[in-house]
Motif scaffolding. Structure first.
Motif, PDB file in Angstrom:
ATOM      1  N   LYS A  28       5.321  12.566  -7.982  1.00  0.00           N
ATOM      2  CA  LYS A  28       4.707  13.145  -8.594  1.00  0.00           C
ATOM      3  C   LYS A  28       3.202  12.449  -8.592  1.00  0.00           C
ATOM      4  CE  LYS A  28       7.807  15.195 -11.993  1.00  0.00           C
ATOM      5  NZ  LYS A  28       8.274  15.496 -13.245  1.00  0.00           N
ATOM      6  N   ALA A  29       2.764  11.639  -7.484  1.00  0.00           N
ATOM      7  CA  ALA A  29       2.403  11.010  -7.659  1.00  0.00           C
ATOM      8  C   ALA A  29       0.768  12.145  -7.402  1.00  0.00           C
ATOM      9  CB  ALA A  29       1.976   9.328  -6.313  1.00  0.00           C
ATOM     10  N   ALA A  30      -0.491  12.358  -7.558  1.00  0.00           N
ATOM     11  CA  ALA A  30      -1.461  12.669  -7.395  1.00  0.00           C
ATOM     12  C   ALA A  30      -2.483  11.827  -7.054  1.00  0.00           C
ATOM     13  CB  ALA A  30      -2.313  13.507  -8.705  1.00  0.00           C
ATOM     14  N   VAL A  31      -2.909  12.572  -5.650  1.00  0.00           N
ATOM     15  CA  VAL A  31      -4.153  11.880  -3.960  1.00  0.00           C
ATOM     16  C   VAL A  31      -5.415  12.127  -5.529  1.00  0.00           C
ATOM     17  CG1 VAL A  31      -5.226  11.155  -2.529  1.00  0.00           C
ATOM     18  CG2 VAL A  31      -2.556  11.814  -2.804  1.00  0.00           C
ATOM     19  N   ARG A  32      -6.042  10.848  -5.535  1.00  0.00           N
ATOM     20  CA  ARG A  32      -7.389  11.171  -6.475  1.00  0.00           C
ATOM     21  C   ARG A  32      -8.374  11.117  -5.094  1.00  0.00           C
ATOM     22  NH1 ARG A  32      -9.965   7.412 -10.531  1.00  0.00           N
ATOM     23  NH2 ARG A  32     -12.270   8.478 -11.268  1.00  0.00           N
ATOM     24  N   SER A  33      -7.690  10.273  -4.084  1.00  0.00           N
ATOM     25  CA  SER A  33      -9.217   9.737  -3.378  1.00  0.00           C
ATOM     26  C   SER A  33      -7.989   9.264  -1.762  1.00  0.00           C
ATOM     27  CB  SER A  33     -10.790   9.150  -3.407  1.00  0.00           C
ATOM     28  OG  SER A  33     -10.276   7.761  -3.687  1.00  0.00           O
ATOM     29  N   GLN A  34      -8.768   9.385  -0.599  1.00  0.00           N
ATOM     30  CA  GLN A  34      -8.347   8.978   0.799  1.00  0.00           C
ATOM     31  C   GLN A  34      -9.195   8.280   1.587  1.00  0.00           C
ATOM     32  OE1 GLN A  34      -5.382  11.110   2.219  1.00  0.00           O
ATOM     33  NE2 GLN A  34      -4.702   9.875   4.358  1.00  0.00           N
ATOM     34  N   GLN A  35      -9.696   7.364   2.288  1.00  0.00           N
ATOM     35  CA  GLN A  35     -10.306   6.787   3.680  1.00  0.00           C
ATOM     36  C   GLN A  35      -9.574   6.241   4.504  1.00  0.00           C
ATOM     37  OE1 GLN A  35     -13.211   4.440   1.959  1.00  0.00           O
ATOM     38  NE2 GLN A  35     -14.627   4.725   3.632  1.00  0.00           N
ATOM     39  N   SER A  36     -10.170   7.041   5.955  1.00  0.00           N
ATOM     40  CA  SER A  36      -9.737   5.720   6.995  1.00  0.00           C
ATOM     41  C   SER A  36     -11.132   5.954   8.013  1.00  0.00           C
ATOM     42  CB  SER A  36      -8.865   7.502   7.509  1.00  0.00           C
ATOM     43  OG  SER A  36      -7.818   7.976   6.803  1.00  0.00           O
ATOM     44  N   GLN A  37     -10.383   4.574   8.435  1.00  0.00           N
ATOM     45  CA  GLN A  37     -11.267   4.431   9.565  1.00  0.00           C
ATOM     46  C   GLN A  37     -10.753   3.362  10.870  1.00  0.00           C
ATOM     47  OE1 GLN A  37     -13.421   1.003   7.398  1.00  0.00           O
ATOM     48  NE2 GLN A  37     -15.115   0.709   9.600  1.00  0.00           N
ATOM     49  N   GLU A  38     -11.595   3.682  12.034  1.00  0.00           N
ATOM     50  CA  GLU A  38     -10.815   3.522  13.240  1.00  0.00           C
ATOM     51  C   GLU A  38     -12.268   3.136  14.264  1.00  0.00           C
ATOM     52  OE1 GLU A  38      -7.762   5.158  17.226  1.00  0.00           O
ATOM     53  OE2 GLU A  38      -8.536   6.351  14.882  1.00  0.00           O
ATOM     54  N   GLN A  39     -12.228   1.965  14.767  1.00  0.00           N
ATOM     55  CA  GLN A  39     -12.995   1.141  15.849  1.00  0.00           C
ATOM     56  C   GLN A  39     -12.230   0.867  16.869  1.00  0.00           C
ATOM     57  OE1 GLN A  39     -14.618  -2.092  14.055  1.00  0.00           O
ATOM     58  NE2 GLN A  39     -15.822  -2.101  14.901  1.00  0.00           N
ATOM     59  N   THR A  40     -12.770   0.919  18.573  1.00  0.00           N
ATOM     60  CA  THR A  40     -12.594   0.635  19.274  1.00  0.00           C
ATOM     61  C   THR A  40     -13.358   0.204  20.123  1.00  0.00           C
ATOM     62  OG1 THR A  40     -11.393   2.805  19.871  1.00  0.00           O
ATOM     63  CG2 THR A  40     -11.567   1.277  21.153  1.00  0.00           C
TER      64      THR A  40
ATOM     65  N   ALA B   5      -9.064  -1.429  19.489  1.00  0.00           N
ATOM     66  CA  ALA B   5      -9.015  -0.198  18.643  1.00  0.00           C
ATOM     67  C   ALA B   5      -7.960  -1.259  17.598  1.00  0.00           C
ATOM     68  CB  ALA B   5      -7.837   0.724  19.380  1.00  0.00           C
ATOM     69  N   THR B   6      -9.525  -0.666  16.089  1.00  0.00           N
ATOM     70  CA  THR B   6      -8.739  -1.201  14.639  1.00  0.00           C
ATOM     71  C   THR B   6      -9.064   0.131  14.351  1.00  0.00           C
ATOM     72  OG1 THR B   6      -9.461  -3.112  14.913  1.00  0.00           O
ATOM     73  CG2 THR B   6      -9.553  -2.842  12.866  1.00  0.00           C
ATOM     74  N   ARG B   7      -7.600   0.619  13.005  1.00  0.00           N
ATOM     75  CA  ARG B   7      -7.656   1.674  12.085  1.00  0.00           C
ATOM     76  C   ARG B   7      -7.317   1.135  11.061  1.00  0.00           C
ATOM     77  NH1 ARG B   7      -3.501   5.934  14.150  1.00  0.00           N
ATOM     78  NH2 ARG B   7      -5.339   6.125  15.540  1.00  0.00           N
ATOM     79  N   ASN B   8      -8.028   1.170   9.058  1.00  0.00           N
ATOM     80  CA  ASN B   8      -7.736   1.247   8.758  1.00  0.00           C
ATOM     81  C   ASN B   8      -7.432   2.236   7.918  1.00  0.00           C
ATOM     82  OD1 ASN B   8      -8.526  -1.475   8.761  1.00  0.00           O
ATOM     83  ND2 ASN B   8     -10.677  -1.328   8.725  1.00  0.00           N
ATOM     84  N   SER B   9      -6.907   2.441   6.524  1.00  0.00           N
ATOM     85  CA  SER B   9      -6.856   4.143   5.480  1.00  0.00           C
ATOM     86  C   SER B   9      -6.390   3.294   4.405  1.00  0.00           C
ATOM     87  CB  SER B   9      -5.499   4.671   6.499  1.00  0.00           C
ATOM     88  OG  SER B   9      -5.479   5.456   5.402  1.00  0.00           O
ATOM     89  N   THR B  10      -7.424   4.079   3.347  1.00  0.00           N
ATOM     90  CA  THR B  10      -7.209   4.411   1.817  1.00  0.00           C
ATOM     91  C   THR B  10      -7.286   5.256   1.283  1.00  0.00           C
ATOM     92  OG1 THR B  10      -9.254   2.211   2.359  1.00  0.00           O
ATOM     93  CG2 THR B  10      -8.295   3.125   0.461  1.00  0.00           C
ATOM     94  N   VAL B  11      -5.817   5.019   0.307  1.00  0.00           N
ATOM     95  CA  VAL B  11      -5.225   6.367  -0.526  1.00  0.00           C
ATOM     96  C   VAL B  11      -5.510   5.678  -1.988  1.00  0.00           C
ATOM     97  CG1 VAL B  11      -3.756   7.960  -1.207  1.00  0.00           C
ATOM     98  CG2 VAL B  11      -4.428   6.578   1.192  1.00  0.00           C
ATOM     99  N   ASN B  12      -6.062   6.187  -2.634  1.00  0.00           N
ATOM    100  CA  ASN B  12      -6.608   5.810  -4.541  1.00  0.00           C
ATOM    101  C   ASN B  12      -5.857   7.230  -4.945  1.00  0.00           C
ATOM    102  OD1 ASN B  12      -8.230   4.130  -4.051  1.00  0.00           O
ATOM    103  ND2 ASN B  12      -9.548   5.142  -3.696  1.00  0.00           N
ATOM    104  N   TYR B  13      -4.732   7.143  -5.949  1.00  0.00           N
ATOM    105  CA  TYR B  13      -3.549   7.788  -6.585  1.00  0.00           C
ATOM    106  C   TYR B  13      -4.139   7.725  -7.619  1.00  0.00           C
ATOM    107  CZ  TYR B  13      -0.625   7.091  -2.185  1.00  0.00           C
ATOM    108  OH  TYR B  13      -0.064   7.883  -1.616  1.00  0.00           O
ATOM    109  N   GLU B  14      -4.287   9.133  -8.408  1.00  0.00           N
ATOM    110  CA  GLU B  14      -4.798   9.183 -10.174  1.00  0.00           C
ATOM    111  C   GLU B  14      -4.038   7.969 -11.362  1.00  0.00           C
ATOM    112  OE1 GLU B  14      -7.100  10.429 -11.748  1.00  0.00           O
ATOM    113  OE2 GLU B  14      -7.982  11.986 -10.309  1.00  0.00           O
ATOM    114  N   VAL B  15      -4.386   8.171 -11.963  1.00  0.00           N
ATOM    115  CA  VAL B  15      -3.111   7.492 -12.819  1.00  0.00           C
ATOM    116  C   VAL B  15      -3.265   7.570 -14.024  1.00  0.00           C
ATOM    117  CG1 VAL B  15      -3.183   5.415 -14.492  1.00  0.00           C
ATOM    118  CG2 VAL B  15      -4.055   4.894 -11.530  1.00  0.00           C
TER     119      VAL B  15
END
Length: 554
Positions: free
Chosen positions: A297-309, A354-364
């Motif tokens: 039942k988690a709700a995603v508040r925000s999501q951020q992805s970053q990829e670097q080669t 290659a470098t890949r970063n992903s950030t996901v914020n869920y609602e509290v």
């Protein structure tokens, strides 16, 4: 003897009625005595009648100053109202039937003024009055109006107000606040409650600009300071309004219980008492709660992805002039030949990173709760109900009382439980019992003695007044007038017996006296002989009366 026995002639006496004939036979002394007695009786009866008709006087006003007393007396004289003074002149009395009318008429004229002047002082303004005099008149008028307002309290007999109003200036640092002093004269046995003292303080403070309640002092006639008395109940946290609220609440529960029990038990056959514990505390509470959410039942508040080669640049060729040569021309297949002097490995391309970063914020789950408790909530109720025994009338006329059964008590308990809103979790208690009432039925209670009622007292006064008048009249009639008349009648008869006898009526006297001489016969016997003599020898009797008449005139 001739002057004392002057009577009317016999022919005139016979022509007059019986009462007047009797009066005509009296002597002058007896007539004067009778007239004096009649005049005395009339005077006494007239005095008693006037006294019985004199109205009762009641107090119109008391404890007046000389100025108000003179104004009231002048107004009563103009209205033709009789008045009196009490002993010492402390009160003015008027007839009891005119007290209220006179008070209303005097009130319309503003009497009594009580020695105080109000804003009527400002009605007449003199020409050329200075500003200082106007200020003084305004202050006097304000003091008088405040004193009149304070005197309207039931416990206050008189009041005086002193105001100290400083002159306003343009400098704030030199500004002074006004103050006030109130002197109250309380009635006998009366006291001012703290709430009444506070009311007087706020009355005065609200009537004068910029006057603070703390600057008002109140004293009684004994010099006791009243304005700084502390209310022990308020200091202990007790508010009279709260106590009144609790009392009203308890009475409301009692009325509910009595209204639901009266149709069952009848009026006067039950008693109920309620004790309520009321919470007057004021509390506010704010709570912020965080709760973890389930994964499904988690709700995603925000999501951020970053990829670097990135590609790393490695070393190529050997140092020297050969490695600096331009590359050879390309040939098919399209390849880049190695530069002269460059090893074959050096011609390979560099590796790629290659470098890949992903950030996901869920609602509290966040909960903010603000609670403010209500004032005057019921914490607990304690109810006690007692029901009278059932009364049954036996054939012999006696009254039999029986207690209520368990079923009836349970029925009453359930009804009371619903009427009071019983809450077990709150800690409410209820107790219902059946017991015979020892108090007498209100219909059999002895009434107040009738002789204490004002109507009966007034009736007794009137009856006593008229009874006294009637008793005095009867005493004068039977104790004074009647004995006096009887005494005069006996004296007249005695004088007739000893009257002088002339030689011509010797035979008549011998006939009236009897054989044993004068005094041997009684009055009735003499009267009988006189009638017989007048019947047998009227000429002799006529000569004797003629001789008496000539003797009285001579």
């Amino acid at each position: 003897m001739a002057t004392e026995q002057a009577t009317l002639p016999t022919t005139v006496q016979a022509a007059l009625p019986a009462p007047l004939a009797f009066i005509g036979q009296l002597t002058m002394r007896q007539k004067f005595a009778g007239m004096a007695a009649a005049a005395l009786a009339i005077a006494v009866l007239t005095g008693l009648w006037l006294w019985s008709r004199t109205p009762d006087y009641q107090v119109l006003f008391s404890n007046l100053n000389e100025k108000d007393g003179g104004a009231i007396i002048a107004a009563l004289a103009q209205q033709n109202v009789p008045y009196r003074y009490s002993e010492g002149g402390a009160a003015i009395l008027v007839p009891s039937g005119q007290v209220h009318d006179v008070r209303l008429k005097l009130a319309s004229q503003g009497l009594p003024r009580g020695g105080l002047v109000g804003f009527e002082l400002m009605e007449v303004q003199k020409l050329g009055l200075s500003q200082f005099a106007e200020h003084i008149n305004y202050q006097r008028a304000l003091e008088g109006e405040l004193a009149r307002s304070i005197q309207s309290l039931s416990a206050v007999d008189g009041a005086r107000v002193h105001l100290a109003i400083p002159k306003q200036t343009g400098f704030l640092r030199d500004e002074q606040k006004p103050t006030a002093s109130v002197l109250v004269n309380l009635r006998g046995g009366r006291l001012l409650e703290p709430s009444q003292v506070a009311g007087i303080v706020h009355l005065v403070a609200s009537s004068v600009p910029e006057l603070l309640p703390a600057a008002v002092s109140i004293l009684d006639q004994n010099g006791k300071l009243l304005s700084q008395q502390k209310d022990a109940g308020r200091e202990a946290g007790l508010d009279p309004t709260q106590l009144k609220y609790v009392e009203d609440m308890e009475q409301g529960y009692i009325r509910r219980i009595e209204q639901i029990l009266t149709p069952i038990t009848g009026p006067g056959n039950h008693r109920a008492q309620v004790t309520a514990a009321v919470d007057f505390d004021q509390a506010e509470q704010t709570a912020e709660t965080y709760t973890p959410n389930p994964a499904e039942k988690a709700a995603v508040r925000s999501q951020q992805s970053q990829e670097q080669t990135t590609r790393e640049a490695g070393a190529a060729g050997v140092p020297g002039a050969l490695s600096n040569q331009p590359p050879a021309p390309a040939t098919a297949p399209l390849t880049t030949p190695a530069a002269p002097g460059t090893p074959a490995a050096a011609n390979q391309p560099p590796p790629i990173n290659a470098t890949r970063n992903s950030t996901v914020n869920y609602e509290v789950d966040k909960t903010v709760r603000h609670v403010k408790t209500a004032v005057g909530t019921v914490k607990r109720l304690s109810v006690a109900v007692v029901v009278n025994h059932k009364m049954e009338k036996l054939p012999d006329g006696k009254i039999k009382t029986t207690p209520l059964s368990e079923v009836e008590i349970k029925q009453i308990t359930d009804l009371v439980r619903e009427a009071m809103g019983f809450n077990k979790e709150r800690g409410d208690t209820l107790n219902v019992t059946s017991s015979p009432f020892r108090a007498a039925d209100p219909e059999t209670l002895p009434e107040a003695p009738f002789w204490k009622s004002p109507e009966f007292i007034s009736l007794v006064k009137d009856v006593f007044r008229y009874a006294l008048f009637a008793g005095a009249a009867l005493y004068l009639l039977f104790g004074v007038i009647k004995p006096l008349v009887r005494q005069m009648a006996e004296r007249k008869e005695g004088e007739a017996d000893v009257r002088d006898v002339t030689p011509n009526d010797q035979d008549a006297m011998v006939a009236l006296s009897g054989p044993n001489g004068a005094g041997a016969l009684t009055f009735d016997q003499k009267l009988t002989r006189a009638k017989e003599l007048a019947k047998n020898d009227p000429k002799l009797v006529a000569n004797m009366i003629k001789e008496w008449t000539h003797g009285g005139q001579g």
